[in-house]
Design a protein around this motif. Sequence first.
Motif, PDB file in Angstrom:
ATOM      1  N   PHE A 130      -9.501   9.075  -4.929  1.00 39.45           N
ATOM      2  CA  PHE A 130      -8.727   8.300  -3.964  1.00 39.45           C
ATOM      3  C   PHE A 130      -8.865   8.912  -2.564  1.00 39.45           C
ATOM      4  CE2 PHE A 130      -5.464  11.157  -5.945  1.00 39.45           C
ATOM      5  CZ  PHE A 130      -5.082  11.886  -4.813  1.00 39.45           C
ATOM      6  N   PRO A 131      -8.708   8.105  -1.508  1.00 39.57           N
ATOM      7  CA  PRO A 131      -8.868   8.616  -0.145  1.00 39.57           C
ATOM      8  C   PRO A 131      -7.921   9.775   0.139  1.00 39.57           C
ATOM      9  CG  PRO A 131      -8.702   6.221  -0.140  1.00 39.57           C
ATOM     10  CD  PRO A 131      -8.375   6.676  -1.526  1.00 39.57           C
ATOM     11  N   GLU A 184       0.846  -1.193   0.000  1.00 35.07           N
ATOM     12  CA  GLU A 184       0.000   0.000   0.000  1.00 35.07           C
ATOM     13  C   GLU A 184       0.879   1.240   0.000  1.00 35.07           C
ATOM     14  OE1 GLU A 184      -3.683  -0.169   0.029  1.00 35.07           O
ATOM     15  OE2 GLU A 184      -2.814  -2.010  -0.788  1.00 35.07           O
ATOM     16  N   VAL A 185       0.593   2.176  -0.911  1.00 32.24           N
ATOM     17  CA  VAL A 185       1.405   3.379  -1.073  1.00 32.24           C
ATOM     18  C   VAL A 185       0.564   4.609  -0.784  1.00 32.24           C
ATOM     19  CG1 VAL A 185       2.851   4.720  -2.642  1.00 32.24           C
ATOM     20  CG2 VAL A 185       2.813   2.218  -2.824  1.00 32.24           C
ATOM     21  N   TRP A 186       1.055   5.455   0.110  1.00 27.36           N
ATOM     22  CA  TRP A 186       0.357   6.690   0.479  1.00 27.36           C
ATOM     23  C   TRP A 186       1.302   7.878   0.378  1.00 27.36           C
ATOM     24  CZ3 TRP A 186      -4.747   7.248   2.498  1.00 27.36           C
ATOM     25  CH2 TRP A 186      -5.466   6.053   2.611  1.00 27.36           C
ATOM     26  N   GLY A 191       4.342   1.845   1.823  1.00 29.07           N
ATOM     27  CA  GLY A 191       5.289   2.846   1.345  1.00 29.07           C
ATOM     28  C   GLY A 191       4.725   4.243   1.523  1.00 29.07           C
ATOM     29  N   ILE A 192       5.537   5.152   2.031  1.00 30.69           N
ATOM     30  CA  ILE A 192       5.132   6.539   2.244  1.00 30.69           C
ATOM     31  C   ILE A 192       6.000   7.458   1.384  1.00 30.69           C
ATOM     32  CG2 ILE A 192       4.912   8.432   3.897  1.00 30.69           C
ATOM     33  CD1 ILE A 192       2.915   6.257   4.437  1.00 30.69           C
ATOM     34  N   PHE A 200       2.461   7.997 -10.520  1.00 27.02           N
ATOM     35  CA  PHE A 200       2.852   6.865  -9.692  1.00 27.02           C
ATOM     36  C   PHE A 200       1.635   6.334  -8.943  1.00 27.02           C
ATOM     37  CE2 PHE A 200       4.896   4.744  -6.089  1.00 27.02           C
ATOM     38  CZ  PHE A 200       5.928   4.068  -6.714  1.00 27.02           C
ATOM     39  N   ALA A 201       1.406   5.034  -9.003  1.00 28.58           N
ATOM     40  CA  ALA A 201       0.190   4.454  -8.415  1.00 28.58           C
ATOM     41  C   ALA A 201       0.203   4.586  -6.896  1.00 28.58           C
ATOM     42  CB  ALA A 201       0.056   2.994  -8.814  1.00 28.58           C
ATOM     43  N   ILE A 202      -0.855   5.164  -6.344  1.00 26.55           N
ATOM     44  CA  ILE A 202      -0.977   5.350  -4.905  1.00 26.55           C
ATOM     45  C   ILE A 202      -2.332   4.823  -4.438  1.00 26.55           C
ATOM     46  CG2 ILE A 202       0.554   7.356  -4.833  1.00 26.55           C
ATOM     47  CD1 ILE A 202      -1.980   9.117  -4.706  1.00 26.55           C
ATOM     48  N   LYS A 203      -2.427   4.599  -3.134  1.00 25.62           N
ATOM     49  CA  LYS A 203      -3.718   4.261  -2.552  1.00 25.62           C
ATOM     50  C   LYS A 203      -4.460   5.516  -2.123  1.00 25.62           C
ATOM     51  CE  LYS A 203      -6.678   1.092  -1.290  1.00 25.62           C
ATOM     52  NZ  LYS A 203      -7.181   0.087  -2.237  1.00 25.62           N
ATOM     53  N   GLY A 204      -3.721   6.485  -1.573  1.00 15.07           N
ATOM     54  CA  GLY A 204      -4.356   7.702  -1.095  1.00 15.07           C
ATOM     55  C   GLY A 204      -3.331   8.682  -0.573  1.00 15.07           C
TER      56      GLY A 204
END
Length: 485
Positions: free
Chosen positions: A299-300, A104-106, A200-201, A259-263
């Motif tokens: 996205f969140p 998960e990437v934020w 990942g942050i 770049f693909a992120i979750k939120g």
Amino acid sequence: MKFVKLLAPLAVVLAASAAWADVKLPKIFGDHMVLQQKTQAPVWGWAEPNEEVTVSLGDEKASTKAGADGKWSVKIATPAAGGPHELKVKGKNEVTLKDVLIGEVWIASGQSNMEWTVAQSANPAEEAKNAQHPQIRMIKVGRNPSDKPQEDFKFVPNPPGAKDLTSGWAVCQPETASQFSACGYYFARKLQKELGVPVGIISTNWGGTIAEAWTSRETLAADQEWFGPILERGAQFKAGNPNQPSVLYNSMIAPLVPFAIKGAIWYQGESNVSRAEQYAKLFPAMIADWRKAWGQGDFPFLFVQLAPYAYNKMADSKQLPELWEAQTKTLTAAPNTGMCVTTDITTTNNIHPPNKQDVGLRLALWALANTYDKKDVAYSGPLYESSAVEGNKVRVKFKHAQGLTAEGGKPLSHFQIAGEDQKFVDAKAEIEGETVVVSSPDVAKPVAVRFGWSDTAEPNLFNGAHLPASPFRTDNFPMVTAGKR
């Protein structure tokens, strides 16, 4: 001799041509990185014009040709969380990125309270000592204002004693964690523990900066009524000032796209506190701006409501409550947003409360409940829903009100009530079920209630999950910051 002189410039041309032919990736890609799981993850970079480029991740492969400008981009399917993997990019040369995790990437962004490191926050030595979390990774984007959108960001020099933090993705361990964004780290720590996947942050923040610096010029220019004054004011700044419109979006957000992120998590607003009415428009516009750029839908976007602080050293100042109100309005103005309330995590004489552990935790609770569908997670303190006048009293109804309580066993604090004269007085407030009944012997015919309505208010209304209530007002009386743009 003439022949030798001709060879020198020819060598320069050949060297430049060879460098141009190399496949290259932007800095967001590197060893130890985290890629978003179960998605079509964009991978992009540069090569020689028309060069064939192949990207592989395990058995997945994607190929393309660089354009006439040397740019190329592909999407590659990422598996479920796990790793480590290798990401390979092959053209005339080959680049291999090692120890790549899938999870998960934020993005963690904002001003100084998001930038503040573990070393600068509460209990730094113990936190760093125990920060052995190899599945948490962080990368830090360097400070670099720019008048135009950039294709890549800059790294910044490593602080003394830091290990590989600001030159790429860093693995969380005692040697690196002290320089991690504290809010970002504690958010990631909770997610990683509860989800059991790598996190990942992407830390991109700059202390003392305004929201409009993080918003694209296109978005600001589209609303002249509210944002025209921002652009006019920005034209008066000297180049290189980070508090110009769009300059941090250009250099610290745009290079991260797509770049693909979750939120995203966000802690900012201190530098906009005197323009709360405008912030109520600006903040949702910035969120929509980022979402449009990424093209991943809504996205969140989770944010921190500012902590109490004596912004202008006056105990009865109302600037901050109006900013709190603007932040709360964002929950309905922008979909899929969440707010962490911090009225109990405060140092009213210090704009940087050291307790970042609870900030990261509360942001993570919102993500766990709403992004990751953990149904048993309480994630918000009481939020004002409605009010009704009942004779000489006002009954206030809340969302997330299960187990309303006055913290510390003391009477409820920081409630005020007013009649038609709009003069607020301190009020008695009592919990009745999931409502609060407010009254004062000095107000026979009440029309409005306010809660926590001062810069330094530290009220004690909580719910059963020990999460504090957000300040609110039931009126729409004139604002202190009205018209300030």
